[in-house]
Design an enzyme around this catalytic site. Structure first.
Site, PDB file in Angstrom:
ATOM      1  CG  HIS A  65      64.145  33.254  36.597  1.00  0.00           C
ATOM      2  ND1 HIS A  65      63.279  32.576  37.414  1.00  0.00           N
ATOM      3  CD2 HIS A  65      64.962  32.302  36.056  1.00  0.00           C
ATOM      4  CE1 HIS A  65      63.548  31.277  37.370  1.00  0.00           C
ATOM      5  NE2 HIS A  65      64.555  31.084  36.549  1.00  0.00           N
ATOM      6  CD  GLU A 105      64.793  27.384  40.155  1.00  0.00           C
ATOM      7  OE1 GLU A 105      64.141  28.392  39.820  1.00  0.00           O
ATOM      8  OE2 GLU A 105      65.160  26.511  39.341  1.00  0.00           O
ATOM      9  CG  HIS A 117      68.155  29.849  39.542  1.00  0.00           C
ATOM     10  ND1 HIS A 117      68.942  28.982  38.815  1.00  0.00           N
ATOM     11  CD2 HIS A 117      66.971  29.904  38.893  1.00  0.00           C
ATOM     12  CE1 HIS A 117      68.267  28.560  37.757  1.00  0.00           C
ATOM     13  NE2 HIS A 117      67.059  29.108  37.787  1.00  0.00           N
TER      14      HIS A 117
END
Length: 347
Positions: A102, A312, A173
């Site tokens: 991420h 996502e 997210h």
């Protein structure tokens, strides 16, 4: 439209924005361009907040759960944080054991974005990630737009440009719970996805693309999210203290960049139904198996395993190292364009 102070990071003010359109209400903060609340009615017209989160900025700063965040520059995982691009090797920050997750320890979720526009139904936030940020080549200008388009439609648009070729995979997210609280195991889900990309013990994509037919990964017809957990094994236990459930990428049906159906979710108890359309090739379903009672949610309530699920939309995990996956490389004079559209109803 309401813009409020939400706290400070050093001398930098963090702002909160509330959007309203009919029965829908969304709240977001500039820290991480993060959705903190999304209120949606049930079959009786009673609204509930259907996204997980915290009450305070300090809790978001301390959290590792990415609740509601805009994650990037490259969301999901890259093995050992390494990739080769245009004749050069690049090393990214590693923040999940030896791997990159991420965007690294100071990814987009840890930045305080600039609020460029706020109306009653729309907010636009922007961020400049400099050349070399978390090891990425080139400067990247990212923009996230949240919009309550009508009384049942919530849109998220993520765009970016870059000064040099660089991997870009920006994702939203939020963890959804269509009941508002409790676990999501009995909530029903359908994914318009005939294939998935398996992962190894480190939750890294192996490069395979396999059919979901006859496997626990088959969501082509609606089923309770938790129905096939027992057949999955201990997903994620090699990385986290606890695991289980899904943390995988599905390959969405339909080629090209057109908006198309990605997922349909429904809570039988409340009747809330959510349809998601996207222009991305994949979607990560994570069912909250690494959450536990030590994670304190809104109202001071301890959360539990499987308290929410993410959808996502994305390019496939590890794409910079798998040439047969959809490309994540953004080049100068190109525009990264990632769109999500949520349609809410109740029955």
């Amino acid at each position: 439209m309401a813009v409020e102070d939400y706290g400070r990071i050093g001398n930098d003010p963090v702002q909160a924005v509330t959007l309203v359109n009919g029965p829908l209400r969304a709240r977001l903060i500039t820290y991480g361009a993060r959705l903190t609340e999304l209120h949606v009615p049930d079959r009786e017209g009673r609204t509930a907040d259907i996204v997980l989160g915290h009450d305070t900025l300090a809790e978001y700063e301390a959290s590792k759960a990415f609740f509601g965040a805009t994650a990037g520059r490259y969301a999901n995982r890259i093995r050992r944080g390494r990739f080769h691009l245009d004749g050069r090797d690049h090393q990214l920050d590693v923040n999940e054991g030896p791997n990159h997750l991420h965007g690294g320890r100071a990814g987009f979720d840890r930045a305080n974005w600039r609020l460029d526009e706020a109306t009653e139904t729309r907010a636009v936030l922007s961020l400049i990630s400099p050349d070399g940020d978390m090891g990425y080549p080139g400067a990247c200008h990212a923009v996230t737009t949240y919009e309550l388009a009508d009384e049942r439609t919530f849109r998220i648009t993520m765009t970016a440009s870059a000064s040099a070729p660089t991997p870009v995979n920006i994702v939203h997210h939020s963890y959804f719970n269509l009941a508002g609280q409790g676990d999501v195991l009995g909530q029903e889900l359908r994914l318009d996805a005939p294939f998935y990309t398996p992962v190894d013990a480190e939750l890294l994509a192996t490069g395979e693309i396999l059919s979901v037919a006859g496997t626990p990964f088959d969501f082509t017809t609606p089923k309770p999210i938790g129905r096939d957990f027992a057949a999955l094994g201990a997903v994620g236990e090699g990385v986290f203290d606890s695991g289980g459930g899904y943390d995988h990428n599905w390959v969405l049906a339909g080629a090209g960049e057109a908006m198309r159906l990605c997922a349909e979710a429904r809570d039988p108890a409340s009747g809330r139904r959510m349809r998601l359309l996207t222009n991305q090739p994949g979607v990560q379903l994570y069912t909250g198996g690494y959450l536990n009672e030590q994670v304190i949610g809104k109202g001071g309530r301890p959360l539990q395993r499987f308290a929410g699920f993410t959808l996502e939309t994305q390019v496939f995990p590890g794409s910079p190292n798998h040439a047969h996956f959809p490309s994540s490389i953004l080049r100068p004079r190109q525009t990264y364009d990632h769109r999500m559209e949520f349609d809410f109803s109740a029955d």
